[in-house]
Scaffold this active site. Sequence first.
Site: not given
Length: 302
Positions: A11, A13, A174
């Site tokens: 993750g 980016t 989540y």
Amino acid sequence: MDQGTTAVVTGATNGIGEAIARQLAATGMEVVLVGRDRGRLVAVRERITAAVPGARLRDELADLSLLEDVRRLADRLRDTRIDILISNAAVVAELGDHTAEGVQRTLATNHLAPYLLLRTLGENIAAAGGSARLIVVGASPTALRRVPVDLEDLGFENPRGLGFPPSFRPFVAYGRTKNMNAMFVYSLAEHLAGSGVTVNGAHPGIIRHTGLGRDSARGLLRVFGWSQWINPLLPGPDAGADTPVWLATAPELAGVSGRFFVRRKDVRTAAHTTDPGRRAELWAKSAYLTGLPARRRRAMDG
């Protein structure tokens, strides 16, 4: 930091992942950037290089919502010296969003991917007699006390069990995956006990510019995502990167494993995340879903 040190960040980016990668690169180590979009990987390399001239970077393209991509990534990294592995990638997806492999996307990305990647690489490092620090970026232990994992419904097939309003259920899902992260940290630390591999979790704080829920969510979840993105009162990604980077680099944490940290402080997470029976059940079900054996293969097993 030793020029021979290598860190892998998923993750990487944007947001916290990018900040983690940039801060680690600034120490002189090589950083492997893991992302699912080639264009974003190129862009983040350019941003980090601009901020850290001479940064030693390489990228790995992988969609962590796809278990086959995770397996291929683990295979590609098998012969790489890994000193630090930070699992940061996370998404908030609609409950009905399933991958081409038939797995609910939030579960696949947030829990099954780190389970498969960190367990596989951690076992490989341990078997070779090496050492490494594995770190899972989680979420607020206080907020997550209210959303225990439903071990009979890992894929959120019973939406009503996620409460109301319906538009906020993806964020509850989540939250459950973030509790899975804490349970996984404790279980993997036990699984690798006695090796040179440590495993810890970290809450980065409530941070703006994470993008969670901003692009694809609806209703209250979309409002939440945009408020995180633009709220000037929230700290930025560099603040969120602080505890994970500290866990990865602090000399005083050598050998520390199976802990969860908030603002560099060791904290207790909810009892439903530490319960040995619940953790064992999640471990076994995760092993089944990812195609791994429940037990670690040791040399003594023959």
